[in-house]
Design a protein around this motif. Structure first.
Motif, PDB file in Angstrom:
ATOM      1  N   ASN A  51      34.009  34.583 124.968  1.00 48.70           N
ATOM      2  CA  ASN A  51      32.541  34.649 125.078  1.00 48.70           C
ATOM      3  C   ASN A  51      31.986  36.058 124.923  1.00 48.70           C
ATOM      4  O   ASN A  51      31.068  36.459 125.628  1.00 48.70           O
ATOM      5  CB  ASN A  51      32.069  34.042 126.403  1.00 48.70           C
ATOM      6  N   LEU A  52      32.528  36.790 123.975  1.00 54.19           N
ATOM      7  CA  LEU A  52      32.061  38.153 123.767  1.00 54.19           C
ATOM      8  C   LEU A  52      30.767  38.211 122.961  1.00 54.19           C
ATOM      9  O   LEU A  52      30.070  39.211 122.992  1.00 54.19           O
ATOM     10  CB  LEU A  52      33.150  38.980 123.072  1.00 54.19           C
ATOM     11  N   LYS A  53      30.455  37.142 122.241  1.00 50.33           N
ATOM     12  CA  LYS A  53      29.276  37.163 121.368  1.00 50.33           C
ATOM     13  C   LYS A  53      28.302  36.027 121.671  1.00 50.33           C
ATOM     14  O   LYS A  53      27.620  35.533 120.799  1.00 50.33           O
ATOM     15  CB  LYS A  53      29.708  37.074 119.898  1.00 50.33           C
ATOM     16  N   HIS A  54      28.253  35.552 122.884  1.00 45.77           N
ATOM     17  CA  HIS A  54      27.313  34.508 123.300  1.00 45.77           C
ATOM     18  C   HIS A  54      27.334  33.293 122.376  1.00 45.77           C
ATOM     19  O   HIS A  54      26.337  32.893 121.807  1.00 45.77           O
ATOM     20  CB  HIS A  54      25.898  35.060 123.407  1.00 45.77           C
ATOM     21  N   ASN A  55      28.544  32.726 122.205  1.00 46.64           N
ATOM     22  CA  ASN A  55      28.783  31.509 121.421  1.00 46.64           C
ATOM     23  C   ASN A  55      28.504  31.656 119.933  1.00 46.64           C
ATOM     24  O   ASN A  55      28.323  30.678 119.233  1.00 46.64           O
ATOM     25  CB  ASN A  55      28.012  30.317 121.988  1.00 46.64           C
ATOM     26  N   GLN A  56      28.447  32.857 119.435  1.00 46.24           N
ATOM     27  CA  GLN A  56      28.305  33.056 117.997  1.00 46.24           C
ATOM     28  C   GLN A  56      29.688  33.224 117.387  1.00 46.24           C
ATOM     29  O   GLN A  56      30.562  33.840 117.963  1.00 46.24           O
ATOM     30  CB  GLN A  56      27.484  34.302 117.703  1.00 46.24           C
ATOM     31  N   GLN A  57      29.854  32.674 116.188  1.00 49.10           N
ATOM     32  CA  GLN A  57      31.119  32.854 115.472  1.00 49.10           C
ATOM     33  C   GLN A  57      31.226  34.317 115.078  1.00 49.10           C
ATOM     34  O   GLN A  57      30.297  34.896 114.535  1.00 49.10           O
ATOM     35  CB  GLN A  57      31.148  31.961 114.241  1.00 49.10           C
ATOM     36  N   THR A  58      32.361  34.935 115.388  1.00 47.95           N
ATOM     37  CA  THR A  58      32.487  36.376 115.173  1.00 47.95           C
ATOM     38  C   THR A  58      33.367  36.745 113.990  1.00 47.95           C
ATOM     39  O   THR A  58      33.401  37.886 113.592  1.00 47.95           O
ATOM     40  CB  THR A  58      33.058  37.055 116.430  1.00 47.95           C
ATOM     41  N   SER A  59      34.118  35.810 113.436  1.00 46.87           N
ATOM     42  CA  SER A  59      34.985  36.134 112.309  1.00 46.87           C
ATOM     43  C   SER A  59      35.283  34.874 111.518  1.00 46.87           C
ATOM     44  O   SER A  59      34.889  33.782 111.896  1.00 46.87           O
ATOM     45  CB  SER A  59      36.293  36.764 112.808  1.00 46.87           C
ATOM     46  N   ASN A  60      35.993  35.048 110.417  1.00 50.35           N
ATOM     47  CA  ASN A  60      36.389  33.912 109.595  1.00 50.35           C
ATOM     48  C   ASN A  60      37.610  33.240 110.198  1.00 50.35           C
ATOM     49  O   ASN A  60      38.365  33.856 110.947  1.00 50.35           O
ATOM     50  CB  ASN A  60      36.717  34.382 108.176  1.00 50.35           C
ATOM     51  N   ARG A  61      37.822  31.973 109.808  1.00 50.20           N
ATOM     52  CA  ARG A  61      39.013  31.254 110.260  1.00 50.20           C
ATOM     53  C   ARG A  61      40.247  32.032 109.831  1.00 50.20           C
ATOM     54  O   ARG A  61      40.342  32.486 108.696  1.00 50.20           O
ATOM     55  CB  ARG A  61      39.039  29.854 109.650  1.00 50.20           C
ATOM     56  N   PRO A  62      41.204  32.188 110.740  1.00 52.12           N
ATOM     57  CA  PRO A  62      42.428  32.910 110.358  1.00 52.12           C
ATOM     58  C   PRO A  62      43.261  32.101 109.365  1.00 52.12           C
ATOM     59  O   PRO A  62      43.100  30.880 109.268  1.00 52.12           O
ATOM     60  CB  PRO A  62      43.167  33.084 111.684  1.00 52.12           C
ATOM     61  N   PRO A  63      44.135  32.770 108.636  1.00 50.77           N
ATOM     62  CA  PRO A  63      45.012  32.053 107.701  1.00 50.77           C
ATOM     63  C   PRO A  63      45.992  31.168 108.480  1.00 50.77           C
ATOM     64  O   PRO A  63      46.042  31.236 109.714  1.00 50.77           O
ATOM     65  CB  PRO A  63      45.741  33.177 106.975  1.00 50.77           C
ATOM     66  N   PRO A  64      46.799  30.379 107.801  1.00 50.08           N
ATOM     67  CA  PRO A  64      47.801  29.558 108.508  1.00 50.08           C
ATOM     68  C   PRO A  64      48.702  30.421 109.392  1.00 50.08           C
ATOM     69  O   PRO A  64      48.943  31.596 109.101  1.00 50.08           O
ATOM     70  CB  PRO A  64      48.603  28.913 107.376  1.00 50.08           C
ATOM     71  N   ILE A  65      49.180  29.822 110.460  1.00 51.64           N
ATOM     72  CA  ILE A  65      50.053  30.536 111.402  1.00 51.64           C
ATOM     73  C   ILE A  65      51.319  30.985 110.680  1.00 51.64           C
ATOM     74  O   ILE A  65      51.936  30.223 109.956  1.00 51.64           O
ATOM     75  CB  ILE A  65      50.422  29.625 112.584  1.00 51.64           C
ATOM     76  N   ASP A  66      51.693  32.238 110.926  1.00 48.74           N
ATOM     77  CA  ASP A  66      52.928  32.791 110.370  1.00 48.74           C
ATOM     78  C   ASP A  66      53.660  33.522 111.491  1.00 48.74           C
ATOM     79  O   ASP A  66      53.272  34.627 111.880  1.00 48.74           O
ATOM     80  CB  ASP A  66      52.622  33.738 109.220  1.00 48.74           C
ATOM     81  N   ASN A  67      54.694  32.889 112.015  1.00 50.64           N
ATOM     82  CA  ASN A  67      55.470  33.484 113.097  1.00 50.64           C
ATOM     83  C   ASN A  67      56.687  34.262 112.598  1.00 50.64           C
ATOM     84  O   ASN A  67      57.532  34.664 113.399  1.00 50.64           O
ATOM     85  CB  ASN A  67      55.935  32.400 114.077  1.00 50.64           C
ATOM     86  N   SER A  68      56.782  34.494 111.309  1.00 47.13           N
ATOM     87  CA  SER A  68      57.963  35.169 110.760  1.00 47.13           C
ATOM     88  C   SER A  68      58.139  36.570 111.323  1.00 47.13           C
ATOM     89  O   SER A  68      59.263  37.069 111.400  1.00 47.13           O
ATOM     90  CB  SER A  68      57.909  35.202 109.236  1.00 47.13           C
ATOM     91  N   VAL A  69      57.051  37.214 111.750  1.00 49.81           N
ATOM     92  CA  VAL A  69      57.162  38.563 112.311  1.00 49.81           C
ATOM     93  C   VAL A  69      57.906  38.572 113.646  1.00 49.81           C
ATOM     94  O   VAL A  69      58.312  39.633 114.115  1.00 49.81           O
ATOM     95  CB  VAL A  69      55.775  39.221 112.490  1.00 49.81           C
TER      96      VAL A  69
END
Length: 99
Positions: A51-69
């Motif tokens: 809730n850092l931006k009062h229910n506003q979308q703050t970024s784009n959807r992240p890419p697919p999950i990549d746990n290889s790291v």
């Protein structure tokens, strides 16, 4: 037929509810899944999880999950984790229903 598209707010609510229920019933025998902490932070920004931006979308959807790291390459076991991983820095833990 494809799955319905959820809004970031709907995604957030579903995940928060699952995590809240999982935390209440936490036991030492529970299974939790590791997820790349960087991806998890990006998703939390996307849905405004904290809730850092009062229910506003703050970024784009992240890419697919990549746990290889999180994995150590060059071993016989392709699922072996890198040594010295730190929770919240390298990975986060999620209950199975969230994963």
């Amino acid at each position: 037929m494809s799955a319905p598209t959820l809004t970031p707010l709907q995604e957030k609510k579903i995940i928060q509810d699952i995590i809240l229920q999982s935390d209440k019933a936490l036991s030492t025998k529970d299974v939790w899944y590791l997820i790349c902490a960087k991806w998890w932070r990006r998703w939390k920004e996307y849905v405004n999880y904290d809730n850092l931006k009062h229910n506003q979308q703050t970024s784009n959807r992240p890419p697919p999950i990549d746990n290889s790291v999180l994995l150590q390459y060059g071993t016989e076991d392709p699922t072996k984790l890198r040594p010295k991983l730190l929770e919240q820095n390298d990975y986060s833990l999620l209950p199975p229903k969230v994963w």
